[in-house]
Write an enzyme that holds these catalytic residues in place. Structure first.
Site, PDB file in Angstrom:
ATOM      1  N   ARG A  56       0.657  -1.528   0.614  1.00 58.31           N
ATOM      2  CA  ARG A  56      -0.310  -0.354   0.220  1.00 58.31           C
ATOM      3  C   ARG A  56       0.206   1.467  -0.260  1.00 58.31           C
ATOM      4  O   ARG A  56       0.536   2.565   0.568  1.00 58.31           O
ATOM      5  CB  ARG A  56      -1.021   0.789   1.153  1.00 58.31           C
ATOM      6  CG  ARG A  56      -2.128  -1.025   1.293  1.00 58.31           C
ATOM      7  CD  ARG A  56      -2.750  -1.284  -0.296  1.00 58.31           C
ATOM      8  NE  ARG A  56      -4.121  -2.121   0.257  1.00 58.31           N
ATOM      9  CZ  ARG A  56      -4.032  -3.115   0.159  1.00 58.31           C
ATOM     10  NH1 ARG A  56      -3.127  -3.721  -0.392  1.00 58.31           N
ATOM     11  NH2 ARG A  56      -5.021  -4.248  -0.201  1.00 58.31           N
ATOM     12  N   SER A  74     -10.782  -1.270   4.234  1.00 59.36           N
ATOM     13  CA  SER A  74      -9.487  -1.462   4.895  1.00 59.36           C
ATOM     14  C   SER A  74      -9.034   0.142   5.463  1.00 59.36           C
ATOM     15  O   SER A  74      -8.970   0.762   5.137  1.00 59.36           O
ATOM     16  CB  SER A  74      -8.929  -1.682   4.748  1.00 59.36           C
ATOM     17  OG  SER A  74      -9.040  -3.771   4.582  1.00 59.36           O
ATOM     18  N   GLU A  97      -4.601   2.945   6.806  1.00 61.30           N
ATOM     19  CA  GLU A  97      -4.514   3.125   5.088  1.00 61.30           C
ATOM     20  C   GLU A  97      -5.096   4.074   4.817  1.00 61.30           C
ATOM     21  O   GLU A  97      -4.599   4.672   3.290  1.00 61.30           O
ATOM     22  CB  GLU A  97      -4.899   1.946   4.289  1.00 61.30           C
ATOM     23  CG  GLU A  97      -5.092   1.679   3.108  1.00 61.30           C
ATOM     24  CD  GLU A  97      -5.666   0.392   2.933  1.00 61.30           C
ATOM     25  OE1 GLU A  97      -5.442  -0.811   2.960  1.00 61.30           O
ATOM     26  OE2 GLU A  97      -6.727   0.607   1.709  1.00 61.30           O
TER      27      GLU A  97
HETATM   28  N1  EPU Z   1     -10.334 -12.312  10.291  1.00 66.14           N
HETATM   29  C1  EPU Z   1     -11.285 -12.028  11.218  1.00 66.14           C
HETATM   30  N2  EPU Z   1     -11.961 -11.334  11.595  1.00 66.14           N
HETATM   31  C2  EPU Z   1     -11.611  -9.976  10.958  1.00 66.14           C
HETATM   32  C3  EPU Z   1     -11.647  -9.940   9.685  1.00 66.14           C
HETATM   33  C4  EPU Z   1     -10.737 -10.744   9.688  1.00 66.14           C
HETATM   34  O1  EPU Z   1     -10.345 -12.653  11.957  1.00 66.14           O
HETATM   35  O2  EPU Z   1     -13.379  -9.803  11.862  1.00 66.14           O
HETATM   36  C5  EPU Z   1      -9.494 -13.014   9.355  1.00 66.14           C
HETATM   37  C6  EPU Z   1      -9.169 -13.763   8.454  1.00 66.14           C
HETATM   38  O3  EPU Z   1     -11.228 -14.834   8.784  1.00 66.14           O
HETATM   39  C7  EPU Z   1      -8.761 -14.047   8.104  1.00 66.14           C
HETATM   40  C8  EPU Z   1      -7.286 -12.769   7.969  1.00 66.14           C
HETATM   41  O4  EPU Z   1      -8.736 -12.557   8.838  1.00 66.14           O
HETATM   42  O5  EPU Z   1      -8.100 -15.106   7.864  1.00 66.14           O
HETATM   43  C9  EPU Z   1      -7.661 -11.977   6.898  1.00 66.14           C
HETATM   44  O6  EPU Z   1      -8.781 -11.233   6.671  1.00 66.14           O
HETATM   45  P1  EPU Z   1      -9.212 -10.965   4.887  1.00 66.14           P
HETATM   46  O7  EPU Z   1      -8.919 -12.202   4.166  1.00 66.14           O
HETATM   47  O8  EPU Z   1     -10.896 -10.472   4.683  1.00 66.14           O
HETATM   48  O9  EPU Z   1      -8.492  -9.944   4.720  1.00 66.14           O
HETATM   49  P2  EPU Z   1      -7.662  -8.220   5.064  1.00 66.14           P
HETATM   50  O10 EPU Z   1      -6.622  -8.777   5.535  1.00 66.14           O
HETATM   51  O11 EPU Z   1      -7.968  -8.216   6.277  1.00 66.14           O
HETATM   52  C10 EPU Z   1      -6.877  -7.695   3.082  1.00 66.14           C
HETATM   53  C11 EPU Z   1      -6.682  -6.112   2.424  1.00 66.14           C
HETATM   54  C12 EPU Z   1      -8.009  -5.787   1.558  1.00 66.14           C
HETATM   55  C13 EPU Z   1      -8.229  -7.295   0.853  1.00 66.14           C
HETATM   56  C14 EPU Z   1      -8.114  -8.513   1.172  1.00 66.14           C
HETATM   57  C15 EPU Z   1      -8.314  -9.695   0.520  1.00 66.14           C
HETATM   58  C16 EPU Z   1      -5.691  -4.502   3.497  1.00 66.14           C
HETATM   59  C17 EPU Z   1      -5.343  -3.864   4.717  1.00 66.14           C
HETATM   60  N3  EPU Z   1      -6.745  -4.994   3.420  1.00 66.14           N
HETATM   61  O12 EPU Z   1      -7.528  -7.258   3.912  1.00 66.14           O
HETATM   62  O13 EPU Z   1      -8.250  -4.461   1.054  1.00 66.14           O
HETATM   63  O14 EPU Z   1      -9.832  -7.012  -0.191  1.00 66.14           O
HETATM   64  O15 EPU Z   1      -7.180  -8.604   2.356  1.00 66.14           O
HETATM   65  O16 EPU Z   1      -7.657  -9.691   0.285  1.00 66.14           O
HETATM   66  O17 EPU Z   1      -4.016  -5.248   3.219  1.00 66.14           O
HETATM   67  C18 EPU Z   1      -8.895  -2.418   1.271  1.00 66.14           C
HETATM   68  O18 EPU Z   1      -7.619  -2.002   1.266  1.00 66.14           O
HETATM   69  O19 EPU Z   1      -9.356  -1.807   1.025  1.00 66.14           O
HETATM   70  C19 EPU Z   1      -9.385  -3.575   0.843  1.00 66.14           C
HETATM   71  C20 EPU Z   1     -10.401  -3.889   1.837  1.00 66.14           C
END
Ligand code: EPU
Length: 338
Positions: free
Chosen positions: A166, A236, A333
């Site tokens: 990012r 995010s 972010e």
């Molecule tokens: N998780 C939880 N509880 C929650 C949220 C997530 O336990 O409330 C756990 C999930 O079960 C999973 C892990 O955390 O094991 C990761 O969650 P998720 O796959 O939803 O992805 P993220 O890391 O929270 C990132 C990006 C998103 C992108 C997703 C999918 C960042 C800051 N965010 O989120 O990007 O859509 O991966 O690739 O890197 C954005 O930048 O605005 C955005 C939405």
């Protein structure tokens, strides 16, 4: 290009729906109009900033006594068709989904996992967007822009952009405004299913078509992320922290289910959504009109009429709680513009 001198409500131009009025506002459709707008601001000694779809911003509620430039620089073109790859160009004001549609119609692939991100191509480059195992940086060939200090065109190859998680040079150096982006894409489609949430959908059918991948991503995002039309949000709000493997091992002893992703030598990235939800137990926390999205704790919601200060204080509270619990300083972010 017309400069609007009436007070323009900036809350109508960002998805978090905060912001005061802008004294001057204009829409630019090409590089010349962008130059003209910047010249106008400079001649009048006004501050200015450029916005796309405003989907990664947290704007102050103060009135902005300057010029806001809304980028509508459009255009999509196949510049070069090679044996395995093609180079395409896109105006920085094009919506990412429109670009992906264009690519799919021309049998080009690579960035389809970025489907449904509600932003423009330029903003996507600024913060090197990523989702479902794909980061935009891996497909960027070069970037064209304007340096606002001298209004000259500038060009950057992939390395010059200094991409990180990012991050890019454009996030730090606000004198550089992106106008056009060149991408290098694949002429044949090979699904990228390394992200576990996506892999699960294709356990049986291991070779989906590009249309099936896009449809599935839409479904996953719909289940996890809020509807931008209905709720104020910037997706995010925080970045996932990158920590040393040593620190991760320590955390793992206390929180054995904490997931990790590789992040270079000696480092791992941990999902902050998991930390906020399962470790800090703050899932769905709400203070007044601001809260964490029930289905994804990394997402902050403006439930209606929340002021910048309410969102900012709420975010500070989350930052403090995470620090108290796991001694990690988290970063945002979303960008504060003024
Ligand atoms: N998780 C939880 N509880 C929650 C949220 C997530 O336990 O409330 C756990 C999930 O079960 C999973 C892990 O955390 O094991 C990761 O969650 P998720 O796959 O939803 O992805 P993220 O890391 O929270 C990132 C990006 C998103 C992108 C997703 C999918 C960042 C800051 N965010 O989120 O990007 O859509 O991966 O690739 O890197 C954005 O930048 O605005 C955005 C939405």
């Amino acid at each position: 290009m017309k400069i609007i001198k009436n007070k323009i409500k900036l809350s109508d131009f960002n998805t978090f729906r905060t912001g005061g009025n802008a004294r001057f506002f204009c829409k630019v459709k090409n590089e010349d109009e962008l130059r003209e707008a910047i010249k106008f601001a400079k001649e009048k000694r006004l501050k200015f900033f450029v916005i796309g779809n405003g989907s990664n911003l947290l704007l102050s509620d103060k009135n902005f006594n300057g010029l806001v430039i809304r980028n509508f620089i459009s255009g999509k073109k196949i510049e070069l068709k090679g044996k395995n790859h093609s180079i395409i160009s896109a105006g920085s004001g094009e919506y990412i989904d429109n670009l992906i549609n264009f690519l799919v119609n021309n049998n080009l692939s690579g960035i389809e996992n970025l489907w449904n991100i509600p932003g423009t191509v330029g903003a996507g480059v600024v913060q090197n967007i990523g989702a479902y195992g794909v980061e935009l940086k891996d497909y960027i060939y070069s970037v064209e822009g304007i340096d606002t200090r001298n209004l000259k065109q500038c060009k950057f190859n992939n390395n010059d952009c200094k991409f990180g998680y990012r991050e890019s040079i454009f996030r730090k150096n606000k004198n550089l405004i992106i106008t056009k982006v060149f991408l290098k894409l694949n002429n044949s489609f090979k699904p990228n299913l390394k992200y576990s949430a996506l892999k699960e959908y294709f356990l049986v059918r291991k070779t989906p078509t590009i249309g099936e991948v896009i449809k599935t991503i839409k479904k996953i995002r719909k289940n996890k992320l809020p509807d931008w039309e209905k709720l104020g949000t910037a997706g995010s709000f925080f970045k996932n922290p990158i920590i040393t493997k040593v620190k991760y091992q320590k955390l793992l002893k206390k929180y054995p289910n904490l997931p990790k992703y590789s992040a270079g030598k000696g480092l791992v990235k941990i999902p902050l959504g998991f930390v906020i939800d399962k470790i800090c137990e703050m899932k769905g926390l709400r203070v007044g009109q601001v809260g964490l999205y029930e289905k994804q704790s990394l997402v902050v919601i403006n439930y209606g009429g929340a002021k910048f200060s309410e969102i900012n204080n709420f975010a500070k509270m989350i930052e403090r709680k995470v620090y108290e619990k796991i001694k990690i300083k988290i970063e945002r972010e979303v960008e504060n513009i003024y």
